[in-house]
Design a protein around this motif. Sequence first.
Motif, PDB file in Angstrom:
ATOM      1  N   GLY A  71       0.758  -1.240   0.000  1.00  0.00           N
ATOM      2  CA  GLY A  71       0.000   0.000   0.000  1.00  0.00           C
ATOM      3  C   GLY A  71       0.788   1.289   0.000  1.00  0.00           C
ATOM      4  O   GLY A  71       0.185   2.366  -0.032  1.00  0.00           O
ATOM      5  N   LEU A  72       2.128   1.229   0.023  1.00  0.00           N
ATOM      6  CA  LEU A  72       2.914   2.452   0.264  1.00  0.00           C
ATOM      7  C   LEU A  72       2.541   3.632  -0.634  1.00  0.00           C
ATOM      8  O   LEU A  72       2.225   4.716  -0.146  1.00  0.00           O
ATOM      9  CB  LEU A  72       4.413   2.141   0.146  1.00  0.00           C
TER      10      LEU A  72
ATOM     11  N   THR B  43      -9.292   1.340  -7.195  1.00  0.00           N
ATOM     12  CA  THR B  43      -8.001   0.847  -6.689  1.00  0.00           C
ATOM     13  C   THR B  43      -8.221  -0.264  -5.674  1.00  0.00           C
ATOM     14  O   THR B  43      -9.120  -0.185  -4.830  1.00  0.00           O
ATOM     15  CB  THR B  43      -7.181   1.978  -6.031  1.00  0.00           C
ATOM     16  N   PHE B  44      -7.385  -1.306  -5.797  1.00  0.00           N
ATOM     17  CA  PHE B  44      -7.484  -2.417  -4.838  1.00  0.00           C
ATOM     18  C   PHE B  44      -6.107  -2.907  -4.444  1.00  0.00           C
ATOM     19  O   PHE B  44      -5.109  -2.650  -5.134  1.00  0.00           O
ATOM     20  CB  PHE B  44      -8.330  -3.565  -5.420  1.00  0.00           C
ATOM     21  N   LEU B  45      -6.089  -3.602  -3.318  1.00  0.00           N
ATOM     22  CA  LEU B  45      -4.855  -4.150  -2.768  1.00  0.00           C
ATOM     23  C   LEU B  45      -5.001  -5.657  -2.660  1.00  0.00           C
ATOM     24  O   LEU B  45      -6.015  -6.147  -2.138  1.00  0.00           O
ATOM     25  CB  LEU B  45      -4.661  -3.562  -1.363  1.00  0.00           C
ATOM     26  N   VAL B  46      -4.026  -6.387  -3.206  1.00  0.00           N
ATOM     27  CA  VAL B  46      -3.914  -7.828  -2.944  1.00  0.00           C
ATOM     28  C   VAL B  46      -2.455  -8.041  -2.555  1.00  0.00           C
ATOM     29  O   VAL B  46      -1.573  -8.042  -3.416  1.00  0.00           O
ATOM     30  CB  VAL B  46      -4.276  -8.682  -4.177  1.00  0.00           C
ATOM     31  N   ALA B  47      -2.213  -8.125  -1.268  1.00  0.00           N
ATOM     32  CA  ALA B  47      -0.837  -8.205  -0.769  1.00  0.00           C
ATOM     33  C   ALA B  47      -0.563  -9.597  -0.227  1.00  0.00           C
ATOM     34  O   ALA B  47      -1.011  -9.935   0.871  1.00  0.00           O
ATOM     35  CB  ALA B  47      -0.616  -7.152   0.314  1.00  0.00           C
ATOM     36  N   PRO B  48       0.168 -10.421  -1.006  1.00  0.00           N
ATOM     37  CA  PRO B  48       0.503 -11.749  -0.495  1.00  0.00           C
ATOM     38  C   PRO B  48       1.432 -11.615   0.710  1.00  0.00           C
ATOM     39  O   PRO B  48       2.359 -10.811   0.689  1.00  0.00           O
ATOM     40  CB  PRO B  48       1.240 -12.417  -1.670  1.00  0.00           C
TER      41      PRO B  48
END
Length: 333
Positions: free
Chosen positions: A110-111, A126-131
């Motif tokens: 997300g930075l 906007t979306f976040l998929v952070a493994p």
Amino acid sequence: MNIIRPPEPEQLALRLRGLRIAVLGYGAQGHAHAQNLRDAGCDVVVGLRRGSPRWEPACLDGLHVEETAAAVSGSRVVMMLLPDEVQPEVYARDVAPRLEAGAYLGFAHGLAIAFGKLVPGPRVNTFLVAPKGPGTLVRRRFVEGGGVPCLIGVGQDPAGDTRDVAVAYACAIGGGRAGLLETTFRDEAETDLFGEQAVLCGGLSELIRAGFETLVEAGYAPELAYLECLHECKQVADLIQRHGIAGMRQHISHTACYGDLSRGRRVIGPAVRAAMREILAEVRSGAFADEWLAEHAGGCERMRAAAQRDADHPIEQVGARLRAELPMMLPPA
Ligand code: NAD
Ligand code: MG
């Protein structure tokens, strides 16, 4: 915290079917996402700079590669898997001018969004998929039939269905098989930065070096200090990951357990906790993000000097020798 139940596979396929997905960057995360998406039946294009050393590896992996701006044109989903510090400039130059109205812009960390370094137009979703694991594991687990847990988040959502796209994307890279946890860009960015600075990378490597130096200064063999303070970390970390801290203590000797319980808090005492709070405050205020992007803009000279200083530390020499002479002590790559 909400743990998301992944949708049925048919629903998932429907959600991403017919949407071209541009994966920008073919590094640690990019190579894993692009191949997993392709193997999950998605329409994927990899976007790279002309002349990128990653162009050939992506082609050899059977992927279709285009220059960044061309990959963005005609893609409904654009995943930003470039280094965090270059995302703002690449977005402004190659992505924003080509982004379709109503496109979905994804991130694995997300930075850039959380600290306002990249500000998409109001019509962009906007979306976040952070493994929660390295890219090599995202690919390996997928191939084995599993996945790596992912954090999911939604930023801007003019389309109203960005969360569904994020969940479908996370499932397509294998995350749904391991677990999806719902969060925000801000919380993911702040906890991730704090964790890597205070605990996982900064804290751990300094703890290891301090232990090594203490033993060597007292006259013990560096090999002994290396094995004790660095090599054995993984064995304890594996036990902690599997059983928790209290559970780990059931797998070590009574002597180690008593030493841990009676001495650990003297090492990580009030001064360390105060430093951790200070580091978290710098992350939350955005001071760290500003400092890091300024370092990048200035050519990363301070960063290189600090890395060289640590690469010259005796623990690296003794470690290189031991790892070469005793390769059997290492886990499989
Ligand atoms: P990386 O450095 O491994 O790869 C980035 C890729 O971007 C390069 O391989 C190259 O293809 C491309 N690239 C590099 N510089 C570029 C430039 N100036 N212009 C255009 N393209 C360029 O990066 P990564 O570790 O995969 O990180 C990508 C994102 O994933 C980041 O947001 C990071 O925080 C996040 N993330 C990484 C990991 C991890 O395992 N490394 C884990 C979770 C999240
Ligand atoms: Mg991180």
